[in-house]
Structures are given as structure tokens and as C-alpha cells.
Write an enzyme that holds these catalytic residues in place. Structure first.
Site: not given
Ligand code: PA5
Length: 430
Positions: A286, A307, A421
């Protein structure tokens, strides 16, 4: 805490380091003197020194009260309003605490970090049966996910205990004067803690945002703060490339980025560090990822992921460098049993502890990755405790600000978060 670097020789010349070093010295001063871009959000720089005794005592007293009445503590928040608390609580936790019948401290659960309905339904089912308290954390006081979770959980709490008693079980951490959450706390009479104006969400772990849940979980917030103070002292008083580990870290990752290694993989060898890696990813992602720039922060937990993603890291596209968190000592021991018949052919390991075997796996993976051209930054901690985690938090916070300044972006805003948003609110008919 120590740092070392391997496999950088072909990317980094002394000349480049010298040039970068004076650049970093300049940014260091901008942070300390608070005159760089985003300087209104530099409250975290002196925070470890500025946390008042009164506030710490208050948080400790409040967490005592919560512990006396709650089996579960629900932390409602998203992004920087929950990741720091979760990073530390999970790093210090006994992994199987949730399954223990007898508990000395409330089990910390997070909400408002997802809109997933099944998650909320499952949580409510548990909360029907358990005594609980909650803290709602939102600096803006308007973020949809925690606001909605708070509405649902506050209603549940009031139905369970009655409005009066529920009030005593709610704490809000928010802005000192603005936002819906602040208004609601004042009208409902909730106990509140303030996130100060000059500290952004992802830099807030050492404010009540992180300290309260960490204290409720039973961990020593004074030692955590002490660790951060130690690192602050170390970074602010060492202002040469040779002595400042944040300068070194910021410089090396920047040079990696310039050389096309634009994915940083945080590598841990303990599942307890999974949430810390999430905090790290949010902090750097961010802060740096803007204006079409930035290193993509990623993480693995080994040996589990050796793995899985290990194949890609070893043999896939060469765009990764690693930041390994090496922890020297574990706090507990498990004896590896000797078998007379050695039926599983593991007796050769008997001279090692599990930690030593884990270290050998780490060393083996490091060697293999180095051979395949993956540069490595190694951050060494003595053990996973409050003091070392406090140091690590401050180290990454400081390094992140330096790194973003090197990329010439504002470390403290997040304009990109608004795009989803806007669409979501439109789709929801707001
Ligand atoms: O780091 C940040 O600033 C963000 O991740 C915020 O913490 C997150 O968006 C939540 O915001 P708020 O605390 O205002 O609800």
C-alpha cells in the site's frame, strides 16, 4: 537483529551503492525532520518514545477488565486497522490455543476484514455460546466492511447482554473528533482510544489499534514497545550506509527493482509468522505500489511452500528476490524418539533438534536459490518474542518509508484503494 546479503554481487557495484547512499541519507533526513512528501503522517517515527505511561497503564487496565469477562475478544477492522494486531498475536500464539479447553486469556478473533457471509454466520454461532467483548477499529470511522460487521455484532451483543451491559463490552478506536464511529461512540458512551491524525492505518500497530488486542491476548506490550524503541535508537543514531540496516535493506531492494526483480518474497520458517507476512505485504504494497511503480510484496512459509511455490522460485521466471526472516532459537523442545529398528531410517537425525533440522532446510533452500540466481536478504532474530517483534516492526516501517521515497512516491496515502469502493457503492445504490 542482524542483516546480511547474498547473491547481489552481479547487480550491485560500489559506485551504485555510493550514489544511492547519499540519496538515502537525504530521505532519512526528510523522515526525521518531517519535511518530505506525506510528512503529515510521520507520527510513527517518534511514537515508541512518545507513548505515554498513562496510555500504557490504561490499556493494561482495560485489557485486565476484558480478560475478566471475555472468553473471546473480537477485533473489528480491516487493513491497517487489524493486520498489525493479528501479526503480533499470531506470531506469539500457541498455534493450537483455540482447541484448548482451559485458557488464561481470551481467544482473539477478527471480523470486519471480510464481507463473507459464511464467516460472519460461523462467528455469530460461536459468539452465541461464548462470553465476549469487542473492539471496533476504524480511523476514518466510515469503512464499509468494519462498519457493517460492527452493526451486526453490536446488535448481537445488545441482544445477548442488554444495551447497558453491552456498552461496557465495547471499545472504539478511532479519530479524535470526526467520523461516524466517533459520533456513535460519543452518543452511546463507549470507551474510546484515539488514532492520532499523523499516523496512518498501516503504521498504527504501536498505537491502541495494535496494543489493546495484543495486551488482551496476554502479551507484554511494554517489551514490544521497548523493542521498537531500541530499533528507533539504532536507526536514528547510525547514519552511514555501513551502520544503518534500514538504509542497507532499502538500497538493496531498490537495486533489485531497478534490475528487474520486482517481486520480494518474504520467507519464514514458522507458521506463526504467516500473519506478520500479511502485515509486511500491506505495509509495502500500500505504501509503494502507486504511479505504476513498486515492488510486489509476496510471502511463503517454508518448508511448507518449498513443496509448492518452491518449484517456481527455483526454476520459474527470474523476477524474485528473497527476504528471509531467520529465527535462531525456538522457545520449546520436542524430543525425536530413538527407534531400535530404525524402521523409518531417521535415526541419523537424532543429534539434531527440530529447530536445527529446520535451519538446515533453510540453509539448503538458500543455497539452491542462490545457485539459481535468486539474491537473498537475511534478517536474523535471536527468537520470536515481543522485543524482537517490536524491533522488526520499527525496522520495516522505517525501511518502507525510505523505500517509497527512493521510488519517489508518497508512502502514506492509498489513492488506488478508492477505485473499488466507488464502483461497489455505485453498485449497491449508495
Ligand atoms: O493503511 C491504511 O491506511 C489502510 O489499510 C486502512 O487501515 C484501512 O483502509 C482501514 O481504514 P479505516 O481504519 O479508516 O477503517
Amino acid at each position: 537483529m542482524k542483516i546480511d546479503f547474498q547473491g547481489f554481487e552481479s547487480y550491485v557495484s560500489d559506485k551504485e551503492i555510493g550514489k544511492l547512499s547519499s540519496e538515502i541519507a537525504k530521505h532519512h533526513l526528510s523522515i526525521v525532520n518531517k519535511n518530505g512528501i506525506g510528512n503529515e503522517f510521520l507520527g510513527w517515527v517518534d511514537l515508541p518514545e512518545k507513548l505515554s505511561k498513562g496510555l500504557i497503564l490504561d490499556i493494561e487496565a482495560e485489557s485486565e477488565k476484558i480478560r475478566s469477562k471475555a472468553e473471546v475478544y473480537v477485533v473489528v477492522g480491516i487493513g491497517g486497522s487489524y493486520l498489525g494486531a493479528k501479526a503480533i498475536v499470531d506470531a506469539l500464539q500457541n498455534h493450537f490455543n483455540s482447541m484448548k479447553k482451559e485458557r488464561n486469556y481470551p481467544y482473539i478473533i477478527f471480523a470486519g476484514q471480510t464481507l463473507n457471509e459464511d464467516y460472519m454466520a460461523d462467528l455469530i454461532e460461536i459468539l452465541d455460546k461464548k462470553n465476549y467483548c469487542l473492539v471496533v477499529v476504524s480511523k476514518s470511522g466510515t469503512t464499509l466492511e468494519p462498519s457493517l460487521a460492527f452493526r451486526i455484532l453490536r446488535t448481537h451483543l445488545e441482544n445477548k447482554y442488554g444495551k447497558e451491559k453491552a456498552r461496557e463490552r465495547i471499545i472504539a478506536v478511532t479519530d479524535k473528533e470526526k467520523g461516524v464511529l466517533k459520533d456513535m461512540s460519543s452518543s452511546e458512551g463507549y470507551k474510546t482510544y484515539v488514532i492520532s491524525d499523523d499516523i496512518g492505518g498501516r503504521y498504527s500497530v504501536l498505537t491502541p489499534v495494535g496494543l489493546l488486542p495484543i495486551a488482551v491476548a496476554g502479551y507484554d506490550i511494554r517489551t514490544l514497545i521497548h523493542g521498537a524503541k531500541k530499533m528507533r535508537h539504532n536507526l536514528l543514531n547510525n547514519t552511514t550506509f555501513e551502520t544503518n540496516i534500514a538504509w542497507q535493506y532499502a538500497a538493496m531492494r531498490y537495486l533489485m527493482y531497478k534490475n528487474g526483480k520486482n517481486i520480494e518474497l518474504m520467507v519464514n520458517y514458522s507458521p506463526n509468522m504467516a500473519s506478520f507476512a500479511e502485515w509486511f505485504k500491506q505495509l509495502f504494497g500500500e505504501s509503494e505500489g502507486k504511479d505504476g511503480k513498486g515492488i510486489f510484496p509476496s510471502s511463503v512459509i517454508n518448508t511448507t511452500d518449498l513443496h509448492s511455490l518452491g518449484q517456481y522460485i527455483q526454476d520459474g521466471k527470474k523476477q524474485v528476490f528473497e527476504t528471509i526472516i531467520h529465527v535462531d532459537k525456538s522457545s520449546k523442545r520436542v524430543r525425536i524418539p530413538y527407534l531400535e529398528d530404525d524402521i523409518d531410517s531417521l535415526n541419523y537425525l537424532l543429534e539434531n533438534s527440530l529447530t536445527q533440522i529446520n535451519h538446515k532446510a533453510e540453509e539448503g533452500a538458500s543455497m539452491a536459490h542462490l545457485d539459481s540466481g535468486i539474491p537473498q536478504i537475511r534478517i536474523c532474530l535471536e527468537k520470536l518474542d515481543e522485543e524482537n517483534l517490536g524491533q522488526l516492526i520499527y525496522f520495516f516501517e522505517f525501511s518502507c518509508a525510505l523505500s517509497a521515497y527512493l521510488l519517489e512516491v508518497n508512502p502514506f496515502d492509498q489513492p488506488g484503494v478508492e477505485a473499488y469502493k466507488k464502483n461497489m457503492f455505485k453498485l449497491l445504490g449508495k
